[in-house]
Design a protein around this motif. Structure first.
Motif, PDB file in Angstrom:
ATOM      1  N   UNK A   9      26.810 116.319  29.217  1.00  0.00           N
ATOM      2  CA  UNK A   9      26.449 114.970  29.666  1.00  0.00           C
ATOM      3  C   UNK A   9      26.517 113.941  28.547  1.00  0.00           C
ATOM      4  N   UNK A  10      26.128 114.283  27.332  1.00  0.00           N
ATOM      5  CA  UNK A  10      26.069 113.327  26.237  1.00  0.00           C
ATOM      6  C   UNK A  10      27.094 113.630  25.149  1.00  0.00           C
ATOM      7  N   UNK A  11      28.187 114.299  25.507  1.00  0.00           N
ATOM      8  CA  UNK A  11      29.203 114.655  24.520  1.00  0.00           C
ATOM      9  C   UNK A  11      30.474 113.825  24.704  1.00  0.00           C
ATOM     10  N   UNK A  12      31.206 113.699  23.628  1.00  0.00           N
ATOM     11  CA  UNK A  12      32.498 113.025  23.633  1.00  0.00           C
ATOM     12  C   UNK A  12      33.367 113.705  22.590  1.00  0.00           C
ATOM     13  N   UNK A  13      34.665 113.468  22.659  1.00  0.00           N
ATOM     14  CA  UNK A  13      35.585 114.011  21.666  1.00  0.00           C
ATOM     15  C   UNK A  13      35.944 112.876  20.728  1.00  0.00           C
ATOM     16  N   UNK A  14      35.760 113.125  19.438  1.00  0.00           N
ATOM     17  CA  UNK A  14      36.056 112.086  18.463  1.00  0.00           C
ATOM     18  C   UNK A  14      37.548 111.946  18.270  1.00  0.00           C
ATOM     19  N   UNK A  15      38.092 112.640  17.337  1.00  0.00           N
ATOM     20  CA  UNK A  15      39.534 112.588  17.090  1.00  0.00           C
ATOM     21  C   UNK A  15      40.267 113.442  18.096  1.00  0.00           C
ATOM     22  N   UNK A  16      41.535 113.099  18.321  1.00  0.00           N
ATOM     23  CA  UNK A  16      42.366 113.843  19.257  1.00  0.00           C
ATOM     24  C   UNK A  16      42.428 115.310  18.823  1.00  0.00           C
ATOM     25  N   UNK A  17      42.060 116.201  19.726  1.00  0.00           N
ATOM     26  CA  UNK A  17      42.111 117.625  19.447  1.00  0.00           C
ATOM     27  C   UNK A  17      40.892 118.172  18.735  1.00  0.00           C
ATOM     28  N   UNK A  20      34.031 118.671  20.515  1.00  0.00           N
ATOM     29  CA  UNK A  20      33.127 117.676  21.098  1.00  0.00           C
ATOM     30  C   UNK A  20      31.987 117.372  20.135  1.00  0.00           C
ATOM     31  N   UNK A  21      31.565 116.124  20.137  1.00  0.00           N
ATOM     32  CA  UNK A  21      30.425 115.684  19.339  1.00  0.00           C
ATOM     33  C   UNK A  21      29.342 115.189  20.300  1.00  0.00           C
ATOM     34  N   UNK A  22      28.133 115.244  19.846  1.00  0.00           N
ATOM     35  CA  UNK A  22      27.016 114.797  20.670  1.00  0.00           C
ATOM     36  C   UNK A  22      26.670 113.354  20.290  1.00  0.00           C
ATOM     37  N   UNK A  23      26.453 112.532  21.298  1.00  0.00           N
ATOM     38  CA  UNK A  23      26.119 111.131  21.077  1.00  0.00           C
ATOM     39  C   UNK A  23      24.772 111.009  20.373  1.00  0.00           C
ATOM     40  N   UNK A  24      24.740 110.192  19.352  1.00  0.00           N
ATOM     41  CA  UNK A  24      23.473 109.877  18.690  1.00  0.00           C
ATOM     42  C   UNK A  24      22.787 108.807  19.528  1.00  0.00           C
ATOM     43  N   UNK A  25      21.575 109.062  20.000  1.00  0.00           N
ATOM     44  CA  UNK A  25      20.906 108.084  20.871  1.00  0.00           C
ATOM     45  C   UNK A  25      20.733 106.728  20.187  1.00  0.00           C
ATOM     46  N   UNK A  26      20.776 105.688  20.986  1.00  0.00           N
ATOM     47  CA  UNK A  26      20.616 104.335  20.475  1.00  0.00           C
ATOM     48  C   UNK A  26      19.274 104.116  19.804  1.00  0.00           C
ATOM     49  N   UNK A  27      18.246 104.815  20.260  1.00  0.00           N
ATOM     50  CA  UNK A  27      16.920 104.644  19.649  1.00  0.00           C
ATOM     51  C   UNK A  27      16.890 105.173  18.217  1.00  0.00           C
ATOM     52  N   UNK A  28      17.715 106.181  17.899  1.00  0.00           N
ATOM     53  CA  UNK A  28      17.804 106.685  16.527  1.00  0.00           C
ATOM     54  C   UNK A  28      18.458 105.626  15.639  1.00  0.00           C
ATOM     55  N   UNK A  29      19.504 105.017  16.147  1.00  0.00           N
ATOM     56  CA  UNK A  29      20.198 103.975  15.383  1.00  0.00           C
ATOM     57  C   UNK A  29      19.316 102.733  15.254  1.00  0.00           C
ATOM     58  N   UNK A  30      18.630 102.367  16.333  1.00  0.00           N
ATOM     59  CA  UNK A  30      17.786 101.165  16.328  1.00  0.00           C
ATOM     60  C   UNK A  30      16.543 101.332  15.454  1.00  0.00           C
ATOM     61  N   UNK A  31      16.209 102.556  15.067  1.00  0.00           N
ATOM     62  CA  UNK A  31      15.048 102.774  14.200  1.00  0.00           C
ATOM     63  C   UNK A  31      15.265 102.192  12.811  1.00  0.00           C
ATOM     64  N   UNK A  32      16.509 101.975  12.442  1.00  0.00           N
ATOM     65  CA  UNK A  32      16.829 101.340  11.154  1.00  0.00           C
ATOM     66  C   UNK A  32      16.950  99.840  11.418  1.00  0.00           C
ATOM     67  N   UNK A  33      16.072  99.036  10.823  1.00  0.00           N
ATOM     68  CA  UNK A  33      16.065  97.597  11.125  1.00  0.00           C
ATOM     69  C   UNK A  33      17.415  96.899  10.895  1.00  0.00           C
ATOM     70  N   UNK A  34      18.089  97.216   9.800  1.00  0.00           N
ATOM     71  CA  UNK A  34      19.384  96.573   9.525  1.00  0.00           C
ATOM     72  C   UNK A  34      20.407  96.946  10.587  1.00  0.00           C
ATOM     73  N   UNK A  35      20.358  98.185  11.054  1.00  0.00           N
ATOM     74  CA  UNK A  35      21.290  98.627  12.093  1.00  0.00           C
ATOM     75  C   UNK A  35      20.986  97.929  13.416  1.00  0.00           C
ATOM     76  N   UNK A  52      22.920 100.822  24.301  1.00  0.00           N
ATOM     77  CA  UNK A  52      22.918 101.413  25.638  1.00  0.00           C
ATOM     78  C   UNK A  52      23.730 102.708  25.571  1.00  0.00           C
ATOM     79  N   UNK A  53      23.042 103.836  25.634  1.00  0.00           N
ATOM     80  CA  UNK A  53      23.693 105.131  25.433  1.00  0.00           C
ATOM     81  C   UNK A  53      24.816 105.395  26.426  1.00  0.00           C
ATOM     82  N   UNK A  54      24.622 105.065  27.675  1.00  0.00           N
ATOM     83  CA  UNK A  54      25.656 105.343  28.686  1.00  0.00           C
ATOM     84  C   UNK A  54      26.921 104.504  28.433  1.00  0.00           C
ATOM     85  N   UNK A  55      26.745 103.247  28.093  1.00  0.00           N
ATOM     86  CA  UNK A  55      27.914 102.396  27.820  1.00  0.00           C
ATOM     87  C   UNK A  55      28.635 102.847  26.546  1.00  0.00           C
TER      88      UNK A  55
END
Length: 192
Positions: A9-17, A20-35, A52-55
């Protein structure tokens, strides 16, 4: 999204081939004020909610498919160009240059050059269609900004893997076209 059917559900493929990588939730990124500030500022510029994690997941999956379509288009035109160009040069070096008739050599050279130039024109046109598509450019611009956001969050102490989201720096993706439609899916002709 044909590639995403085997993903979690929360995976995507980064580079071709790549795996799969797991999406880092937006709340983890938003925890850093500069980010968080960067996400809000970039979100306004690029008309996208980077927290927005889904987008974000949808954007990363589309970006993977965009990269796959671009690679396939280049492969379909680049390989024949390389093979025919190499074959024409080898045939010239091994056979044609020893022909006695200058007219025959000239006709061969003209025909070989015409075929190579036609294939080169097809390659350039294909590349221009893929790189110049405003919808694709918007997708790449957003993916580039998200990559910068993830790296900023990692430098700020967030638990973000190195090289996440596993794409390059997108040197040609800086142009955002606000008048372009949103990327929906990848079809047989490319991102529509």
């Amino acid at each position: 999204m044909s590639d995403s059917t085997d993903l979690g559900e929360w995976e995507f493929v980064g580079r071709r081939g790549a795996e799969a990588a797991r999406l880092v939730p937006g709340e983890v990124i938003a925890a850093v004020p500069a980010a968080k500030v960067f996400a809000k500022r970039s979100g306004k510029e690029l008309r996208f909610d980077f927290l927005d994690d889904r987008r974000v997941l949808r954007m990363l999956r589309l970006r993977h498919e965009d990269e796959t379509v671009l690679f396939n288009a280049g492969f379909k035109t680049g390989v024949p160009l390389a093979l025919i160009g190499f074959g024409a040069a080898v045939y010239w070096g091994g056979v044609v240059q020893f022909w006695e008739s200058g007219t025959a050599r000239l006709v061969y050279a003209a025909a070989a050059c015409a075929v190579v130039l036609i294939l080169l024109a097809v390659l350039v046109r294909t590349a221009a269609l893929h790189w110049g598509n405003p919808v694709r450019q918007n997708l790449r611009a957003r993916a580039r900004a998200y990559r910068e956001l993830a790296h900023l969050a990692r430098r700020g102490g967030a638990d973000v893997p190195a090289h996440y989201p596993h794409y390059g720096p997108y040197p040609f993706a800086a142009t955002f076209r606000p008048e372009a439609d949103e990327a929906e899916t990848v079809d047989g002709e490319g991102l529509s």
